[in-house]
Design a protein around this motif. Structure first.
Motif, PDB file in Angstrom:
ATOM      1  N   PRO A 146      11.384   6.745  -4.079  1.00 44.17           N
ATOM      2  CA  PRO A 146      10.622   6.450  -2.855  1.00 44.17           C
ATOM      3  C   PRO A 146       9.121   6.392  -3.136  1.00 44.17           C
ATOM      4  O   PRO A 146       8.592   7.183  -3.916  1.00 44.17           O
ATOM      5  CB  PRO A 146      10.970   7.629  -1.939  1.00 44.17           C
ATOM      6  N   GLN A 147       8.459   5.437  -2.519  1.00 45.27           N
ATOM      7  CA  GLN A 147       6.997   5.287  -2.613  1.00 45.27           C
ATOM      8  C   GLN A 147       6.440   5.199  -1.202  1.00 45.27           C
ATOM      9  O   GLN A 147       5.712   4.276  -0.855  1.00 45.27           O
ATOM     10  CB  GLN A 147       6.645   4.027  -3.411  1.00 45.27           C
ATOM     11  N   THR A 148       6.804   6.167  -0.367  1.00 43.83           N
ATOM     12  CA  THR A 148       6.534   6.049   1.064  1.00 43.83           C
ATOM     13  C   THR A 148       5.066   6.207   1.432  1.00 43.83           C
ATOM     14  O   THR A 148       4.630   5.662   2.435  1.00 43.83           O
ATOM     15  CB  THR A 148       7.346   7.099   1.840  1.00 43.83           C
ATOM     16  N   ALA A 149       4.304   6.965   0.659  1.00 46.19           N
ATOM     17  CA  ALA A 149       2.892   7.184   0.986  1.00 46.19           C
ATOM     18  C   ALA A 149       2.062   5.993   0.552  1.00 46.19           C
ATOM     19  O   ALA A 149       2.369   5.300  -0.427  1.00 46.19           O
ATOM     20  CB  ALA A 149       2.379   8.452   0.322  1.00 46.19           C
ATOM     21  N   GLY A 150       1.004   5.741   1.286  1.00 47.90           N
ATOM     22  CA  GLY A 150       0.120   4.637   0.945  1.00 47.90           C
ATOM     23  C   GLY A 150      -1.152   4.683   1.757  1.00 47.90           C
ATOM     24  O   GLY A 150      -1.499   5.712   2.351  1.00 47.90           O
ATOM     25  N   LYS A 151      -1.835   3.555   1.779  1.00 41.86           N
ATOM     26  CA  LYS A 151      -3.088   3.451   2.523  1.00 41.86           C
ATOM     27  C   LYS A 151      -2.949   2.414   3.632  1.00 41.86           C
ATOM     28  O   LYS A 151      -2.325   1.369   3.429  1.00 41.86           O
ATOM     29  CB  LYS A 151      -4.244   3.043   1.603  1.00 41.86           C
TER      30      LYS A 151
ATOM     31  N   TYR B   6      -5.211  -0.123   5.717  1.00 40.33           N
ATOM     32  CA  TYR B   6      -6.515  -0.791   5.648  1.00 40.33           C
ATOM     33  C   TYR B   6      -6.780  -1.511   6.965  1.00 40.33           C
ATOM     34  O   TYR B   6      -5.865  -2.084   7.569  1.00 40.33           O
ATOM     35  CB  TYR B   6      -6.534  -1.809   4.509  1.00 40.33           C
ATOM     36  N   PHE B   7      -8.029  -1.524   7.384  1.00 43.02           N
ATOM     37  CA  PHE B   7      -8.385  -2.163   8.650  1.00 43.02           C
ATOM     38  C   PHE B   7      -9.886  -2.419   8.697  1.00 43.02           C
ATOM     39  O   PHE B   7     -10.659  -1.841   7.915  1.00 43.02           O
ATOM     40  CB  PHE B   7      -7.981  -1.281   9.835  1.00 43.02           C
ATOM     41  N   VAL B   8     -10.287  -3.280   9.604  1.00 41.33           N
ATOM     42  CA  VAL B   8     -11.703  -3.499   9.898  1.00 41.33           C
ATOM     43  C   VAL B   8     -12.006  -2.775  11.192  1.00 41.33           C
ATOM     44  O   VAL B   8     -11.346  -2.992  12.212  1.00 41.33           O
ATOM     45  CB  VAL B   8     -12.022  -4.994  10.014  1.00 41.33           C
ATOM     46  N   GLY B   9     -12.961  -1.875  11.149  1.00 35.83           N
ATOM     47  CA  GLY B   9     -13.264  -1.032  12.295  1.00 35.83           C
ATOM     48  C   GLY B   9     -14.233  -1.667  13.273  1.00 35.83           C
ATOM     49  O   GLY B   9     -14.643  -2.827  13.130  1.00 35.83           O
ATOM     50  N   GLY B  10     -14.626  -0.866  14.267  1.00 33.86           N
ATOM     51  CA  GLY B  10     -15.569  -1.336  15.273  1.00 33.86           C
ATOM     52  C   GLY B  10     -16.934  -1.653  14.713  1.00 33.86           C
ATOM     53  O   GLY B  10     -17.724  -2.366  15.355  1.00 33.86           O
ATOM     54  N   ASP B  11     -17.234  -1.133  13.514  1.00 35.54           N
ATOM     55  CA  ASP B  11     -18.498  -1.465  12.857  1.00 35.54           C
ATOM     56  C   ASP B  11     -18.402  -2.747  12.048  1.00 35.54           C
ATOM     57  O   ASP B  11     -19.345  -3.124  11.355  1.00 35.54           O
ATOM     58  CB  ASP B  11     -18.938  -0.314  11.941  1.00 35.54           C
ATOM     59  N   HIS B  12     -17.218  -3.412  12.113  1.00 36.76           N
ATOM     60  CA  HIS B  12     -16.959  -4.678  11.418  1.00 36.76           C
ATOM     61  C   HIS B  12     -16.983  -4.530   9.899  1.00 36.76           C
ATOM     62  O   HIS B  12     -17.229  -5.493   9.173  1.00 36.76           O
ATOM     63  CB  HIS B  12     -17.943  -5.764  11.857  1.00 36.76           C
ATOM     64  N   GLN B  13     -16.704  -3.303   9.430  1.00 40.50           N
ATOM     65  CA  GLN B  13     -16.644  -3.029   8.009  1.00 40.50           C
ATOM     66  C   GLN B  13     -15.220  -2.622   7.619  1.00 40.50           C
ATOM     67  O   GLN B  13     -14.490  -2.043   8.429  1.00 40.50           O
ATOM     68  CB  GLN B  13     -17.625  -1.905   7.627  1.00 40.50           C
ATOM     69  N   PRO B  14     -14.807  -2.926   6.378  1.00 37.66           N
ATOM     70  CA  PRO B  14     -13.458  -2.560   5.947  1.00 37.66           C
ATOM     71  C   PRO B  14     -13.348  -1.075   5.613  1.00 37.66           C
ATOM     72  O   PRO B  14     -14.212  -0.515   4.924  1.00 37.66           O
ATOM     73  CB  PRO B  14     -13.247  -3.427   4.700  1.00 37.66           C
ATOM     74  N   HIS B  15     -12.282  -0.447   6.106  1.00 38.16           N
ATOM     75  CA  HIS B  15     -12.043   0.979   5.885  1.00 38.16           C
ATOM     76  C   HIS B  15     -10.573   1.215   5.550  1.00 38.16           C
ATOM     77  O   HIS B  15      -9.741   0.314   5.666  1.00 38.16           O
ATOM     78  CB  HIS B  15     -12.397   1.783   7.139  1.00 38.16           C
ATOM     79  N   TRP B  16     -10.262   2.447   5.183  1.00 38.19           N
ATOM     80  CA  TRP B  16      -8.873   2.817   4.962  1.00 38.19           C
ATOM     81  C   TRP B  16      -8.635   4.290   5.303  1.00 38.19           C
ATOM     82  O   TRP B  16      -9.565   5.098   5.340  1.00 38.19           O
ATOM     83  CB  TRP B  16      -8.417   2.513   3.533  1.00 38.19           C
ATOM     84  N   CYS B  17      -7.384   4.593   5.580  1.00 38.85           N
ATOM     85  CA  CYS B  17      -6.889   5.953   5.790  1.00 38.85           C
ATOM     86  C   CYS B  17      -5.581   6.083   5.013  1.00 38.85           C
ATOM     87  O   CYS B  17      -5.093   5.127   4.417  1.00 38.85           O
ATOM     88  CB  CYS B  17      -6.593   6.222   7.267  1.00 38.85           C
ATOM     89  N   SER B  18      -4.996   7.264   5.043  1.00 38.23           N
ATOM     90  CA  SER B  18      -3.667   7.471   4.478  1.00 38.23           C
ATOM     91  C   SER B  18      -2.606   7.156   5.530  1.00 38.23           C
ATOM     92  O   SER B  18      -2.879   7.157   6.732  1.00 38.23           O
ATOM     93  CB  SER B  18      -3.508   8.915   3.996  1.00 38.23           C
TER      94      SER B  18
END
Length: 349
Positions: A98-103, A105-117
Motif C-alpha cells: 500500500p502507498q496510501t499516504a501522499g500529498k 496539491y492546490f492553488v490557494g486564495g493567494d493564487h500560489q501553489p501549495h500542498w498538504c498531506s
C-alpha cells in the motif's frame, strides 16, 4: 465548538428543533464541486505537469491556520455513540505494498501553489482522499474552495507521480467548518477521478482508481480515550516547516512516521472543545492533513484512520513542537464520511 445561535422566527425554530437527529446530521454535511466537468479536471492536471512538473517542485507547504495553545490531559473522552469502523483494503496488485499516504496539491486564495498531506481511505468506488478541510477550502474566502486540486500518492523526490495523479471532483465536509471555520470539524473527504499518467508525447493515460492502485486505509469512529486504554496511533505525513526555535529536522520530501498515545486536550486557543492530541515531533507546515492510523499493521501497511492533523503545538515552550492535534472522530464526522463514501467519479480520459 458549540454552533452559534441564529435568530429565527418561532415557526422556523420549531421545525428545526423537531427534526429527527439523523436528519439533522445529514443536513450538517456540506458538499461542493472542486471542478465543473472533465475539461476542468484535465486543466488541473495539466497545471501541475506543465514545464516538467515545475509547479510540483516549487509549491510550498501550507501554513498553520490556528495558533494552538494548550496541553494534553488525562481526562477521558467517552463517545456519545457506538463504535463504528470500516475495514481497510490492500491494492489490487498483490505484489504491490500500500502507498496510501501522499500529498494534496492546490492553488490557494493567494493564487500560489501549495500542498498538504493526505491519505487514501476506503470507499465504495475506491476514490476517496481524507485530509484537513483547510487544505481544500480557502480559509480567507471560505466557503470558496481552492482550485487545481489533485492528490499524488507516494510522490517521488524529483516531483514525479509514480502512482498517478488524481484530480479532485467533489469535497464533503461539515457545515460548521465552512460557515464558522470550526477546528472541531476540520476534516474533509475528497472524491477523486481515476488516476492518470503522462506519456512521452504529453497525452494522459488512465491508470486506474485510487484505491485499486495504492490501497485504502480503514476508518474508526467513537473510540473511547482514557489513561489506561488510550489508543496508540501512527502518524504518516510530510512535515517540512521549522520548529519555533528555527530548526528544520524535516525536508517535506519524504514520508515521515511517528507514534504516540491519543489523549484529550485542554486548549486556551483556538476556541474548540473536540480536539484530541498525540505526542508527535512533526512540525506544522507540510504535516497538516497527516493520517492518524490506529491498529496499524506493518506487515500489511494498513490500519484505521482515526485522526487528521489540523495543527501542532509546543506544549512545554521549549521551542520544539511536541503535539499534533486532530478533531475527535465521532458520529457527526462519520456522517460526513458516509456521504462521501458512496459518491461516484469516473475518468478524465
Amino acid at each position: 465548538m458549540r454552533r452559534k445561535l441564529l435568530a429565527c422566527g418561532f415557526a422556523l425554530c420549531l421545525l428545526t428543533t423537531a427534526a429527527p437527529a439523523a436528519h439533522a446530521q445529514a443536513a450538517d454535511v456540506v458538499s461542493a464541486p472542486l471542478v465543473f466537468g472533465v475539461p476542468a479536471a484535465q486543466q488541473a492536471v495539466a497545471y501541475w505537469l506543465a514545464d516538467g512538473g515545475a509547479k510540483l517542485k516549487t509549491a510550498t507547504p501550507l501554513g498553520q491556520p490556528y495558533d494552538i495553545q494548550g496541553e494534553r490531559v488525562s481526562e477521558p473522552i467517552v463517545p456519545s455513540g457506538k463504535p463504528i469502523q470500516f475495514s481497510p483494503m490492500a491494492p489490487m496488485a498483490e505484489d504491490e505494498p500500500p502507498q496510501t499516504a501522499g500529498k494534496v496539491y492546490f492553488v490557494g486564495g493567494d493564487h500560489q501553489p501549495h500542498w498538504c498531506s493526505g491519505v487514501s481511505v476506503y470507499s465504495q468506488y475506491r476514490n476517496l482522499v481524507a485530509t484537513a478541510a483547510h487544505c481544500v477550502y480557502d480559509m480567507v474566502s471560505a466557503p470558496a474552495t481552492n482550485y487545481h486540486w489533485v492528490f499524488i500518492p507516494g510522490p517521488a523526490t524529483d516531483g514525479t507521480a509514480p502512482f498517478g495523479i488524481y484530480a479532485g471532483k467533489q469535497v464533503f465536509t461539515h457545515y460548521d467548518f465552512t460557515q464558522y471555520r470550526d477546528p472541531d470539524r476540520d476534516v474533509a473527504f475528497v472524491n477523486v477521478y481515476s488516476g492518470v499518467v503522462p506519456s512521452d508525447d504529453g497525452t494522459l493515460t488512465t491508470n486506474g482508481r485510487l484505491g485499486e492502485i495504492v490501497g485504502m486505509q480503514g476508518l474508526a469512529y467513537n473510540r473511547t480515550i482514557n489513561e489506561t486504554t488510550a489508543p496508540a496511533v501512527n502518524l504518516f505525513g510530510y512535515p517540512a516547516g521549522p520548529h519555533p526555535d528555527g530548526t528544520r529536522p524535516y525536508s517535506g520530501q519524504n514520508l515521515e512516521r511517528s507514534a504516540g498515545q491519543v489523549s484529550a486536550t485542554n486548549l486556551t486557543s483556538p476556541s474548540a472543545d473536540q480536539l484530541v492530541g498525540v505526542e508527535s515531533p512533526f512540525t506544522g507546515e507540510g504535516s497538516l492533513g497527516s493520517a492518524w492510523l490506529q491498529d496499524y499493521q506493518d506487515e500489511q501497511g494498513l490500519g484505521y484512520l482515526n485522526g487528521i492533523t489540523v495543527g501542532v503545538s509546543d506544549t512545554d515552550d521549549d521551542g520544539r513542537y511536541d503535539t499534533g492535534v486532530s478533531p475527535y472522530f465521532d458520529t457527526v464526522l462519520n456522517s460526513v464520511y458516509r456521504a462521501a463514501a458512496s459518491y461516484w467519479t469516473g475518468r478524465i480520459t
